[in-house]
Design an enzyme around this catalytic site. Structure first.
Site, PDB file in Angstrom:
ATOM      1  N   SER A 270      -4.966  -4.895   4.070  1.00 23.52           N
ATOM      2  CA  SER A 270      -4.536  -3.508   4.229  1.00 23.52           C
ATOM      3  C   SER A 270      -4.852  -2.683   2.988  1.00 23.52           C
ATOM      4  CB  SER A 270      -3.035  -3.456   4.535  1.00 23.52           C
ATOM      5  OG  SER A 270      -2.316  -3.088   3.386  1.00 23.52           O
ATOM      6  N   LYS A 271      -5.149  -1.407   3.243  1.00 27.55           N
ATOM      7  CA  LYS A 271      -5.540  -0.504   2.162  1.00 27.55           C
ATOM      8  C   LYS A 271      -4.391  -0.293   1.181  1.00 27.55           C
ATOM      9  CE  LYS A 271      -7.456   2.705   4.975  1.00 27.55           C
ATOM     10  NZ  LYS A 271      -8.083   3.991   5.316  1.00 27.55           N
ATOM     11  N   ARG A 272      -3.171  -0.470   1.675  1.00 28.48           N
ATOM     12  CA  ARG A 272      -2.027  -0.255   0.800  1.00 28.48           C
ATOM     13  C   ARG A 272      -1.877  -1.393  -0.219  1.00 28.48           C
ATOM     14  NH1 ARG A 272       2.009  -0.783   4.075  1.00 28.48           N
ATOM     15  NH2 ARG A 272       0.682  -0.449   5.878  1.00 28.48           N
TER      16      ARG A 272
END
Ligand code: GLU
Length: 527
Positions: A270-272
């Site tokens: 995930s980009k987070r």
């Protein structure tokens, strides 16, 4: 409106015939921020099959989620996929026979399909307010019931529904999922796949935009898509899509669901949480596009084999296309192994022609302030010499900056790493004195003739320094050259020392040796 489903086929549905025979594949990213690495991964597999089969690869922008829409995202998508060489045959930027390729520009396309579904009783209006739906969901959760729309609006006219609480003016349109809706489908990679039973999914929102489910089915049909290859996370949506195809009297495409890219803890990347989930990251970090494509292919596909039957992990996109076969795609979520990526990138860097490596280093060095936008020919020539020295020593282009910087620093501006200097042996001043004395007699090499043993070139520099320090002073090579390395590059780790001295030239080399020597007490020994 009829509430009992009837066979599709009455309402007219516009169709655009596709070229018979040749497969058509697509990626359908949503522009919701920095492009995700998964988009490139999907592009790679879709494009590989399209190329192998002489088919087409389409880029469609699924921008129907206006709440998450990010206007800069689409350009980033073009830039990053273009950088990777994963280009498309049709798309919003290049056009094509099925334009427009942006869903927000296709709203009129979806309307007849919605009308048809409504007319046939496969879909119905729902006037429930968001607040009512939230309360419904909360109640279902409390009672541990399956969550899903409770069909309050099913079979009601607007007037009837308006009498009840939780009504809103503008309705959405929902699919009416039959009790015996098929929940399994054939997947090209996975065989028969079962998914959970869907609830009455919204297909048209109050803002007049279709939801993903309707738009994807209509567009895949209208654009003549033959193979829908997408991430595993869409498996649960596929039964809805199969139903929509059936209701609309359309032939469904072939489905293939690629394994999700996973982080080392096996969660979906995930980009987070992981910067490497952003596609722009790879370029910023000095990876070569060839290596990224190679890495993404290996995540879901076995290595190639050489003539001896051994694994070959490094391959080009074209080589991948040649041996591509859906049956070999892994179904287990591949883990993002950054060590493998660094290793592969190093391999790709080693294989670059020197000119090419130099050209690719240039923007990195400009960005890091080591070179200016308009380097002189002399600076460029030097860069090619330095690139040759570091080619086998870097795994990422960005690692070059520290190694290259000393070659562009003024001799009196070179920053000498304090820690590196502090770690030098007490012999350092004597070693520096001996080196200065040994190098003084060498002459700048001739520009045209072959240099000889008296010239300031790597071989002669090495011979002179070995004779003076290793043989003359009895200091082991490992210790002997440490002070010289720090003097010349400011660092303990540097490109090969003698070659570096040659590139710097006699004048700079001696100036740097003297400069470090001057930081010690005591007068230099007479040369
Ligand atoms: N818009 C979807 C996405 O963002 C496309 C999924 C599909 O390929 O059907 O991934």
């Amino acid at each position: 409106m009829s509430s009992s489903p009837t066979d599709a086929a009455s309402a007219p549905v516009p169709t655009t015939p596709s070229t018979p025979g040749a497969p058509r594949l697509r990626i359908a990213p949503s522009p919701t921020g920095d492009p995700h690495v998964g988009t490139a991964y999907m592009a790679l597999f879709n494009r590989a099959y399209a190329r192998q089969q002489g088919g087409s690869f389409v880029l469609r922008v699924e921008d129907t989620d206006r709440a998450r829409f990010d206007p800069t995202s689409e350009q980033q998508l073009y830039d990053t996929l273009g950088w990777l060489g994963l280009t498309w045959d049709e798309g919003p930027d290049v056009g094509g026979p099925h334009a427009p390729y942006r869903q927000s520009e296709r709203l009129d396309t979806y309307r007849p399909y919605v009308e048809k579904l409504l007319a046939n009783g496969n879909a119905y209006h729902c006037w429930c307010s968001p607040q009512r739906l939230a309360e419904m969901r909360e109640r279902q959760q409390k009672l541990k019931q399956p969550t899903g729309y409770d069909r309050t609006c099913l079979g009601k006219t607007r007037e009837e529904r308006a009498q009840e609480p939780g009504f809103q003016e503008t309705p959405v349109v929902r699919m009416r999922i039959p009790d015996d809706a098929p929940t399994s489908f054939e997947d090209l990679i996975r065989g028969t796949v079962s998914a959970p039973r869907p609830d009455d999914q919204v297909i048209l929102k109050t803002d007049g935009f279709p939801t993903y489910h309707l738009a994807v089915v209509v567009d895949d049909h209208e654009m003549g898509i033959t193979h829908v290859v997408r991430g595993e996370e869409w498996i649960s949506s596929t039964p809805k899509h199969v139903l929509l195809h059936r209701w609309l009297g359309l032939t469904p495409p072939v489905f293939a669901h690629m394994p999700l890219l996973r982080d080392t803890d096996r969660s979906k990347i995930s980009k987070r949480r992981n910067p490497a989930a952003r596609l722009t990251w790879f370029r910023e970090e000095g990876y070569l596009p060839e290596a990224v494509v190679n890495f993404l292919a290996l995540l879901a596909y076995p290595p190639a084999k050489n003539a001896e039957g051994e694994d070959v992990e490094q391959f080009t996109f074209d080589e991948f296309v040649e041996r591509f076969d859906w049956r070999l795609v892994n179904t287990v979520g591949p883990v993002f192994d950054m060590k493998k990526l660094d290793w592969l990138n190093g391999q790709w860097i080693r294989d670059l022609e020197l000119k090419d490596l130099t050209a690719r280093l240039l923007p990195v060095l400009v960005k890091d302030g080591i070179l200016t936008d308009n380097p002189t020919l002399g600076q460029l020539g030097r860069l090619q010499d330095v690139a040759a020295l570091i080619q086998t020593r870097i795994a990422r282009l960005t690692e070059a900056s520290a190694l290259v910087a000393p070659f562009y620093d003024a001799d009196d501006a070179l920053v000498v790493d304090e820690e590196a200097r502090a770690k030098l042996s007490p012999d350092a001043p004597a070693v520096l004195d001996a080196a200065i004395a040994a190098l003084e007699p060498l002459q700048e090499p001739p520009s045209f003739d072959e240099p000889g043993p008296q010239h300031f070139v790597a071989a002669a520099i090495e011979a002179a320094l070995r004779a003076a320090i290793v043989d003359g002073m009895g200091i082991k090579p490992k210790l002997a050259f440490g002070p010289l390395r720090v003097a010349v590059s400011g660092q303990r780790i540097s490109p090969p020392l003698f070659e570096s001295m040659e590139i710097l030239g006699k004048h700079s080399t001696l100036a740097r040796l003297r400069r470090l020597r001057a930081t010690y007490e005591g007068s230099p020994a007479e040369g």
